[in-house]
Design an enzyme around this catalytic site. Structure first.
Site, PDB file in Angstrom:
ATOM      1  N   ARG A 117       0.827  -1.215   0.000  1.00 55.64           N
ATOM      2  CA  ARG A 117       0.000   0.000   0.000  1.00 55.64           C
ATOM      3  C   ARG A 117       0.868   1.275   0.000  1.00 55.64           C
ATOM      4  O   ARG A 117       0.483   2.296   0.557  1.00 55.64           O
ATOM      5  CB  ARG A 117      -0.969   0.044   1.183  1.00 55.64           C
ATOM      6  CG  ARG A 117      -1.984  -1.081   1.233  1.00 55.64           C
ATOM      7  CD  ARG A 117      -2.970  -1.013   0.078  1.00 55.64           C
ATOM      8  NE  ARG A 117      -4.053  -1.956   0.268  1.00 55.64           N
ATOM      9  CZ  ARG A 117      -4.021  -3.241  -0.085  1.00 55.64           C
ATOM     10  NH1 ARG A 117      -2.948  -3.730  -0.701  1.00 55.64           N
ATOM     11  NH2 ARG A 117      -5.052  -4.031   0.121  1.00 55.64           N
ATOM     12  N   SER A 143     -10.774  -1.118   3.691  1.00 54.27           N
ATOM     13  CA  SER A 143      -9.967  -1.340   4.899  1.00 54.27           C
ATOM     14  C   SER A 143      -9.574   0.015   5.484  1.00 54.27           C
ATOM     15  O   SER A 143      -8.967   0.827   4.790  1.00 54.27           O
ATOM     16  CB  SER A 143      -8.689  -2.094   4.563  1.00 54.27           C
ATOM     17  OG  SER A 143      -8.985  -3.339   3.997  1.00 54.27           O
ATOM     18  N   GLU A 195      -5.106   3.179   6.771  1.00 53.52           N
ATOM     19  CA  GLU A 195      -4.818   2.970   5.359  1.00 53.52           C
ATOM     20  C   GLU A 195      -5.551   4.043   4.558  1.00 53.52           C
ATOM     21  O   GLU A 195      -5.101   4.467   3.500  1.00 53.52           O
ATOM     22  CB  GLU A 195      -5.311   1.583   4.945  1.00 53.52           C
ATOM     23  CG  GLU A 195      -4.708   1.085   3.647  1.00 53.52           C
ATOM     24  CD  GLU A 195      -5.737   0.679   2.633  1.00 53.52           C
ATOM     25  OE1 GLU A 195      -5.333   0.384   1.510  1.00 53.52           O
ATOM     26  OE2 GLU A 195      -6.934   0.660   2.939  1.00 53.52           O
TER      27      GLU A 195
HETATM   28  N1  EPU Z   1     -10.438 -11.730  10.029  1.00 58.69           N
HETATM   29  C1  EPU Z   1     -11.141 -11.957  11.173  1.00 58.69           C
HETATM   30  N2  EPU Z   1     -12.136 -11.081  11.504  1.00 58.69           N
HETATM   31  C2  EPU Z   1     -12.460 -10.011  10.732  1.00 58.69           C
HETATM   32  C3  EPU Z   1     -11.726  -9.773   9.557  1.00 58.69           C
HETATM   33  C4  EPU Z   1     -10.714 -10.659   9.208  1.00 58.69           C
HETATM   34  O1  EPU Z   1     -10.873 -12.914  11.908  1.00 58.69           O
HETATM   35  O2  EPU Z   1     -13.364  -9.265  11.123  1.00 58.69           O
HETATM   36  C5  EPU Z   1      -9.402 -12.698   9.620  1.00 58.69           C
HETATM   37  C6  EPU Z   1      -9.891 -13.538   8.441  1.00 58.69           C
HETATM   38  O3  EPU Z   1     -10.592 -14.677   8.859  1.00 58.69           O
HETATM   39  C7  EPU Z   1      -8.596 -13.914   7.767  1.00 58.69           C
HETATM   40  C8  EPU Z   1      -7.731 -12.703   7.994  1.00 58.69           C
HETATM   41  O4  EPU Z   1      -8.275 -12.012   9.122  1.00 58.69           O
HETATM   42  O5  EPU Z   1      -8.002 -15.021   8.376  1.00 58.69           O
HETATM   43  C9  EPU Z   1      -7.636 -11.803   6.778  1.00 58.69           C
HETATM   44  O6  EPU Z   1      -8.912 -11.288   6.436  1.00 58.69           O
HETATM   45  P1  EPU Z   1      -9.336 -10.965   4.918  1.00 58.69           P
HETATM   46  O7  EPU Z   1      -9.013 -12.126   4.049  1.00 58.69           O
HETATM   47  O8  EPU Z   1     -10.737 -10.490   4.937  1.00 58.69           O
HETATM   48  O9  EPU Z   1      -8.337  -9.835   4.455  1.00 58.69           O
HETATM   49  P2  EPU Z   1      -7.780  -8.532   5.183  1.00 58.69           P
HETATM   50  O10 EPU Z   1      -6.381  -8.781   5.619  1.00 58.69           O
HETATM   51  O11 EPU Z   1      -8.732  -8.111   6.237  1.00 58.69           O
HETATM   52  C10 EPU Z   1      -6.740  -7.504   3.023  1.00 58.69           C
HETATM   53  C11 EPU Z   1      -6.752  -6.190   2.324  1.00 58.69           C
HETATM   54  C12 EPU Z   1      -8.054  -6.019   1.546  1.00 58.69           C
HETATM   55  C13 EPU Z   1      -8.158  -7.155   0.545  1.00 58.69           C
HETATM   56  C14 EPU Z   1      -8.131  -8.477   1.320  1.00 58.69           C
HETATM   57  C15 EPU Z   1      -8.136  -9.675   0.395  1.00 58.69           C
HETATM   58  C16 EPU Z   1      -5.441  -4.614   3.601  1.00 58.69           C
HETATM   59  C17 EPU Z   1      -5.438  -3.469   4.546  1.00 58.69           C
HETATM   60  N3  EPU Z   1      -6.635  -5.101   3.270  1.00 58.69           N
HETATM   61  O12 EPU Z   1      -7.795  -7.480   3.994  1.00 58.69           O
HETATM   62  O13 EPU Z   1      -7.970  -4.795   0.831  1.00 58.69           O
HETATM   63  O14 EPU Z   1      -9.359  -7.065  -0.208  1.00 58.69           O
HETATM   64  O15 EPU Z   1      -6.918  -8.560   2.108  1.00 58.69           O
HETATM   65  O16 EPU Z   1      -6.900  -9.804  -0.218  1.00 58.69           O
HETATM   66  O17 EPU Z   1      -4.364  -5.044   3.167  1.00 58.69           O
HETATM   67  C18 EPU Z   1      -8.458  -2.462   1.035  1.00 58.69           C
HETATM   68  O18 EPU Z   1      -7.242  -2.280   0.983  1.00 58.69           O
HETATM   69  O19 EPU Z   1      -9.284  -1.517   1.160  1.00 58.69           O
HETATM   70  C19 EPU Z   1      -8.962  -3.833   1.006  1.00 58.69           C
HETATM   71  C20 EPU Z   1     -10.253  -4.126   1.151  1.00 58.69           C
END
Ligand code: EPU
Length: 342
Positions: free
Chosen positions: A165, A234, A330
């Protein structure tokens, strides 16, 4: 043609958080020439300027006391060699429309990045990423208008200094560069990228269309639709922490997910930390932690910027107390002059 201007503009249509804010003035630019005229207009020289694409990664904390420039420079050009398709895309193109169109044209490669809100021009600034792919994996070059030199400059992907990012546009070129076009390379030797958790079930037989459909399905199930609940995706970055701290947290929470992040470091999901801290659904006024994806803060109706930033601070403080990790926003949080409102 002179650039048309709206004074005391309502920004409701131009950002996705749904807070009630205005800017001193707003112009729409659809070419490098109109961008140049905007920067050369004497009355606007001294005003703070804010380039807005889809407005999907912004939180205004007050009315913007400057000129909002809506970047609507369009264009999609394709060339190809035996090895790859090359796309030259105007910065004002809608990102998801480009992803969808590229698949219709049988040019796979962008499917993992489906449904990311915003425009092509914002993609390299943030180095957007999702489901195991980042823009930097596909980017050949970025063309930007240099506000000081008053010319278009091309940077190679390497010169863009992409990180998680991050890019040079948020660093050395901050406030100086307006992205006008992005060049992508989509290799014809396409391979599915299904390593990321929820895509794994598609297996090696996945095609670009099935990945696109799965990504759209997953995103729609977890991420709130800004037309129903204002949000900017995010709200925080996933923090990168030392192996030592990770091991310490893991002792108490063996199920904590992690991703590799260079020597002796790991990236951990901020959504998981916020969720385990018991903050899902936590509200301050009309600002709330989203109930399906704790990394997203939502405007449930008429949240004020103060309510959203107070909620964000509460999240940062709670996670810091519980895990010793300092979350960083972010989303770009802006004050009246376009500086950091956080
Ligand atoms: N998780 C939880 N509880 C929650 C949210 C997430 O336990 O409320 C756990 C999930 O179960 C999983 C892990 O955290 O094991 C990761 O969650 P998720 O796959 O939803 O991805 P993220 O890390 O929360 C990132 C990016 C997103 C992108 C997704 C998918 C960032 C800041 N965010 O989210 O990007 O769509 O991965 O690749 O890097 C954005 O930047 O605006 C965005 C939406």
């Amino acid at each position: 043609m002179p650039v048309s201007v709206i004074f005391d503009a309502n920004l409701a249509e131009h950002h996705t958080f749904g807070v009630s804010v205005r800017s001193r003035a707003l112009v729409v630019v659809d070419s490098v020439a109109s961008l140049q005229r905007t920067y050369q207009t004497a009355d606007w020289k001294a005003l703070p300027k804010l380039i807005v694409g889809g407005g999907s990664n912004l939180l205004f904390t007050e009315d913007f006391d400057g000129l909002v420039i809506l970047n609507r420079i369009l264009g999609r050009q394709v060339s190809e060699t035996d090895a790859a398709f090359y796309l030259h895309l105007g910065a004002g193109e809608n990102w998801h429309d480009v992803v969808s169109w590229s698949l219709d044209q049988e040019m796979p490669g962008l499917e993992n990045l489906a449904l990311i809100p915003g425009t092509v021009g914002a993609a390299p600034v943030q180095n957007i990423g999702a489901y195991g792919v980042e823009l930097s994996d596909l980017c050949e070059y970025v063309d930007y208008w240099d506000c000081e030199a008053e010319e278009v400059v091309r940077l190679t992907a390497e010169q863009c200094r992409f990180g998680y990012r991050e890019s040079v546009f948020k660093g050395d070129l901050k406030g100086r560069a307006v992205v006008v076009a992005v060049g992508l390379k989509l290799p014809k030797a396409w391979r599915p990228n299904t390593g990321y958790g929820p895509l794994a079930e598609l297996g090696e037989d996945a095609n670009a269309r099935s990945i696109f459909d799965a990504v759209c399905r997953i995103r729609a199930s977890k991420l709130p639709d800004p037309n129903q609940q204002g949000n900017a995706g995010s709200f925080f970055k996933n923090p990168i922490i030392s192996d030592a701290l990770f091991t310490q947290i893991q002792r108490e929470h063996p199920e904590i997910p992690s991703y590799p992040a260079g020597p002796e470091h790991k990236k951990v999901p901020a959504g998981w930390l916020i969720d385990r801290a018991g903050l899902k659904g936590h509200r301050i006024g009309d600002a709330a932690v989203h109930t399906e994806q704790a990394l997203v803060l939502v405007n449930q109706d008429k949240a004020t910027p103060d309510q959203i930033t107070s909620l964000a601070r509460h999240v940062v403080d709670t996670v810091s107390q519980q895990y010793g990790i300092e979350l960083e926003p972010e989303v770009r949080i802006l004050n009246a002059k376009g500086g950091a409102g956080w």
